[in-house]
Enzyme design. Sequence first.
Site, PDB file in Angstrom:
ATOM      1  N   LYS A   1      -7.853   9.176   2.450  1.00 27.99           N
ATOM      2  CA  LYS A   1      -7.617   7.980   2.950  1.00 27.99           C
ATOM      3  C   LYS A   1      -8.764   7.974   4.218  1.00 27.99           C
ATOM      4  CE  LYS A   1      -3.561   4.921   4.495  1.00 27.99           C
ATOM      5  NZ  LYS A   1      -3.823   3.856   3.988  1.00 27.99           N
TER       6      LYS A   1
HETATM    7  C1  LIG Z   1      -5.762   1.236  -0.959  1.00 30.10           C
HETATM    8  C2  LIG Z   1      -4.185   1.508  -0.833  1.00 30.10           C
HETATM    9  N1  LIG Z   1      -3.513   1.802  -1.838  1.00 30.10           N
HETATM   10  C3  LIG Z   1      -2.253   2.351  -2.104  1.00 30.10           C
HETATM   11  C4  LIG Z   1      -1.641   2.469  -0.899  1.00 30.10           C
HETATM   12  C5  LIG Z   1      -0.188   2.969  -0.775  1.00 30.10           C
HETATM   13  O1  LIG Z   1       0.062   4.132  -0.299  1.00 30.10           O
HETATM   14  P1  LIG Z   1       1.374   4.555   0.504  1.00 30.10           P
HETATM   15  O2  LIG Z   1       2.588   4.211  -0.316  1.00 30.10           O
HETATM   16  O3  LIG Z   1       1.149   6.161   0.804  1.00 30.10           O
HETATM   17  O4  LIG Z   1       1.395   3.916   1.669  1.00 30.10           O
HETATM   18  C6  LIG Z   1      -2.173   2.199   0.499  1.00 30.10           C
HETATM   19  C7  LIG Z   1      -1.596   2.371   1.691  1.00 30.10           C
HETATM   20  O5  LIG Z   1      -1.473   3.598   2.306  1.00 30.10           O
HETATM   21  C8  LIG Z   1      -3.644   2.048   0.369  1.00 30.10           C
HETATM   22  O6  LIG Z   1      -4.247   1.607   1.548  1.00 30.10           O
END
Ligand SMILES: Cc1ncc(COP(=O)(O)O)c(C=O)c1O
Length: 328
Positions: free
Chosen positions: A155
Site C-alpha cells: 500500500k
Molecule cells: C486500491 C485499494 N484496493 C482495495 C482496498 C481494500 O482494502 P482493505 O479492505 O484492506 O481496506 C483498498 C483500501 O485499502 C485500496 O486502496
Amino acid sequence: MEAYAFFRNEFVPLAEAKVGIVTHALNYGTGCFEGIRGNWNADEEQLYLFRLAEHFERLARSCRILKIQLPRPPEELCALATDLVRRNGFREDVYVRPLAYKSSEVIGVRLHDLEDEFALFAVPFGAYHEIDKGLRCCTVSWRKVPDLAIPTRAKVTGIYVNSALARTEAHEHGFDEAIMLTANDMVCEGSGENIFAVINGELVTPDPSQDILVGITRASVIRLAREELGIRTVERPLARNELYVADEVFMTGTAAHVTPVLEIDYRTVGDGDVGPITQKLADLYFGTICGRNKKYLDWCTPVYPPGTRLPAKEREVPVGIQVSDLAD
Ligand SMILES: Cc1ncc(COP(=O)(O)O)c(C=O)c1O
C-alpha cells in the site's frame, strides 16, 4: 479535548505533526500507509479497531518492499495505535492512519541511503459511500498500475495517483466510483475497494495475480461468506462483461465497508436492488466490526478498558482535515 498524533517517536498535538517540503516521500511518493477503522458500539460504550494486527502486518510487508525500517514490531505498533485512539477520547467511528515514509530532506529518486519515519494519526470518520443507495460505477480509461511497475500488494502512497485519476474520471462522468481494469483489460478493483460478483450463487473476485491490493475486508468477507452462509468464493480473472450479467456486484474496503453496486456502465446490475447475498454479507459484516458477533471478537480490538467513563462530548474533525480525503 486536543487531538493527538504519534510523530517522531512521541505523542504530540496533531497540529504540530508537520514535515518540511523537501521531505523525500512528499516529492516522490516513497511511503506506505494503512487505513484502519474504529467502529463505535454505543451499547457497550466501546470503540473496536477492526483487524488491527492484520493491518500492521500488511504495513510491515509494504515496508519490506519499499525498504522502510519500521521503528517497532507490528504488535507494538498495534498497542501504540490503540493508545493514540484512547488518548483522543473518541466516541464515534474513526479512521486510523499509520504512515511509514522516507523522511530525508534530499533530492534524488531512490529507496536506499535515506532516513525512515513512522507517524500515526486518527480522525472521526463516518460513511465513505452512501451504502443504502448503492453505487453507480463506470469502468474508467485509466488502467491499474501493473504489479511489475509498482508492487500492488504494497500500500504505497505514490500508487494512489492511479486511484485518484480513476476516481476523478468516474466522478467527472457523473458516477460514484470507478472500476479499474488491468493492463490486460480484466477487472481489477475500485479506486479504494476490491470488487465481488455473485455468479450462480458463488462469489467471484479477481485473484491476487490481477494487480489488486489484497484487501483485509475482502478476506473478512470471504470468510464470513464461507463460514456463516456456506457460500464459496472463486478467486480468478474476471471479465468486464461478467459484471454486466452478474446477479449481484458489491465492493469491499476499510472505508467502503460492504457497498452494493447497482449500476455499471449504464447497465442495471441484477434487478437494480441490493441483492440478497450482498445484504446478508453486509449485515454480518456490520455486526462483526462493532463487536456484536462473538465468534469474530478476535478481529476487534477494544480501545477502552471495560467500565471506563468516557467524556460525553464527541470530538470534532480537526481543523484542516477533510475526512473525505482520508479514505482508502
Ligand atoms: C486500491 C485499494 N484496493 C482495495 C482496498 C481494500 O482494502 P482493505 O479492505 O484492506 O481496506 C483498498 C483500501 O485499502 C485500496 O486502496
